[in-house]
Design a protein around this motif. Structure first.
Motif, short mmCIF file in Angstrom:
data_model
loop_
_atom_site.label_atom_id
_atom_site.label_comp_id
_atom_site.label_asym_id
_atom_site.label_seq_id
_atom_site.Cartn_x
_atom_site.Cartn_y
_atom_site.Cartn_z
N LEU A 148 88.71 85.30 34.17
CA LEU A 148 88.56 83.96 34.76
C LEU A 148 87.93 84.03 36.14
O LEU A 148 87.11 83.18 36.51
N GLN A 151 84.25 84.15 35.87
CA GLN A 151 83.60 83.01 35.22
C GLN A 151 83.43 81.82 36.15
O GLN A 151 82.58 80.94 35.90
N GLU A 154 79.97 81.24 37.48
CA GLU A 154 78.94 80.90 36.50
C GLU A 154 79.18 79.53 35.85
O GLU A 154 78.30 79.03 35.14
N ASP A 155 80.34 78.93 36.09
CA ASP A 155 80.66 77.64 35.47
C ASP A 155 79.89 76.53 36.16
O ASP A 155 79.89 76.43 37.40
N PRO A 189 87.57 77.57 33.53
CA PRO A 189 86.13 77.41 33.34
C PRO A 189 85.78 77.23 31.87
O PRO A 189 86.60 77.47 30.98
N GLU A 190 84.55 76.83 31.62
CA GLU A 190 84.10 76.55 30.26
C GLU A 190 84.15 77.82 29.42
O GLU A 190 83.71 78.89 29.83
N GLY A 191 84.72 77.69 28.20
CA GLY A 191 84.82 78.84 27.32
C GLY A 191 85.90 78.63 26.27
O GLY A 191 86.52 77.55 26.17
N SER A 192 86.14 79.67 25.48
CA SER A 192 87.10 79.59 24.38
C SER A 192 88.54 79.46 24.86
O SER A 192 89.42 79.04 24.11
N LEU A 193 88.79 79.82 26.13
CA LEU A 193 90.17 79.76 26.64
C LEU A 193 90.71 78.33 26.62
O LEU A 193 91.90 78.11 26.40
N ARG A 194 89.85 77.35 26.86
CA ARG A 194 90.29 75.95 26.84
C ARG A 194 90.86 75.59 25.47
O ARG A 194 91.93 74.99 25.36
N GLU A 195 90.16 75.96 24.42
CA GLU A 195 90.62 75.66 23.07
C GLU A 195 91.90 76.40 22.75
O GLU A 195 92.81 75.87 22.10
N TRP A 225 90.53 70.96 33.82
CA TRP A 225 89.09 71.13 33.67
C TRP A 225 88.50 69.75 33.37
O TRP A 225 89.21 68.84 32.94
#
Length: 373
Positions: A148, A151, A154-155, A189-195, A225
């Motif tokens: 994290l 990231q 880069e977000d 940040p944007e990515g699979s972790l949110r899901e 986010w």
């Protein structure tokens, strides 16, 4: 406790057992048969209820559990377990405050035996009562959580904020040990972790496929986010388990008309007119008894607080002595009419009880016609 195979299908030929418990943060209950769980229930206490006494919390747990499984328990005798010894005597108390009186009246509709179960043996209900405390301390475990920190730079949304926060807090944003926080919520940040976070909160571990608002509230409590609300709503809408288990249709069907009576005073309707000013004889309600064949009616003064035994006594004194025992009595589902005493009395006399909903048009208009209310 969280695996599906442990639950068994209910069998109405067996006795239901209800285990209840309460903690400082919530209440929990288990519906079982022969020691095997059929269903679980838990609820988080709001701010006012967290200030209840231990007795009131345990009592409230019983009320909510019976109301939640009412469709299973209302027509059958069952065993109720609680680890609070004083609750064994709830039906024998003579001085009740308003809250306890309301709860005791609610219990009159059920037929049960209450037994004490020590806290050591009541562990499942105890764990359910603390479930929301567990949810608040739950953390999503993802391998490579340290990534994290890399990231943020880069977000597209957090990039500028992360750069500014490296020199000091910016508004409600701050850096702590390399992680970006908004207030006390971790920025993702944007990515699979949110899901993964949404999935864990909605359907993982101690979750129970909560609805959109509940899932959103749990995620927003710890994470942040942009467009979080949209992501949660989309996930819940696409959840296959929710679509299969939470059907939107109702199999209620159409109203069924009551049988047409064939003789006077064989089929009667019974209801109450309440909210009237108190008379000199301390009466504040009227019991309305209508012969469904001739529409002849009796208006009997009574009290709103009269229980099933008093109602039965009035009916025998004012109606049975004149017209005899009816074949059917039609009433709504008031607690007086669905309790054990009322059902047993008329079953022994050979009278069939017919129940309607409070909004049933046929009975409602019949009462208006005869009483003018």
């Amino acid at each position: 406790m969280t695996d599906a195979p442990i639950l068994v299908l209910l069998d109405f030929s067996k006795v239901f057992e209800v285990d209840c418990d309460a903690s400082n943060v919530g209440i929990g209950a288990v519906l079982s048969q022969e020691g095997k769980p059929v269903a679980f229930f838990s609820e988080k206490l709001n701010h006012s209820r967290t200030r209840y006494s231990t007795y009131d919390k345990e009592f409230y747990a019983i009320i909510r559990a019976l109301n939640h499984w009412r469709h299973y328990l209302i027509c059958k005798e069952f065993i109720l377990f609680s680890d609070h010894e004083a609750l064994r005597f709830i039906n024998g108390q003579h001085k009740l405050n308003n809250r306890h009186a309301k709860w005791v009246e609610f219990l009159q509709a059920y037929t049960f035996h209450i037994k004490h179960k020590s806290g050591r043996l009541n562990q499942v209900a105890d764990a359910l009562s603390r479930r929301h405390s567990f949810l608040n301390t739950m953390q999503v475990k993802v391998s490579g959580f340290e990534i994290l920190k890399e990231q943020y730079s880069e977000d597209p949304f957090f990039k500028q904020i992360w750069t500014k926060c490296s020199k000091g807090p910016v508004g409600s944003y701050l850096l702590q040990e390399g992680y970006l926080f908004k207030g006390n919520r971790l920025c993702i940040p944007e990515g699979s972790l949110r899901e993964n976070i949404i999935t864990e909160t909605h359907a993982g571990g101690l979750a129970g496929h909560f609805g959109r608002d509940k899932t959103l509230s749990l995620v927003k409590e710890h994470f942040y986010w942009p467009r979080l609300e949209r992501d949660v709503a989309r996930h819940v809408e696409r959840c296959r388990t929710c679509h299969m288990a939470k059907s939107q249709g109702q199999n209620t069907g159409l109203y069924t008309p009551l049988p047409v009576p064939t003789a006077p005073w064989e089929d009667v309707s019974l209801d109450f007119v309440t909210g009237l000013p108190q008379t000199q004889r301390n009466k504040d309600s009227i019991m309305v008894v209508v012969d469904r064949f001739s529409k002849m009616s009796h208006f009997i003064p009574c009290n709103k607080t009269n229980d099933a035994s008093h109602v039965a006594d009035l009916y025998f004194k004012e109606v049975v002595k004149l017209h005899g025992i009816p074949k059917t009595i039609t009433s709504d589902r008031d607690s007086k009419f669905v309790g054990h005493f009322w059902r047993t009395l008329w079953r022994k006399l050979g009278t069939k009880l017919q129940f309607t909903w409070a909004t049933c048009c046929e009975v409602w208009w019949e009462r208006i016609f005869v009483s003018g209310t």
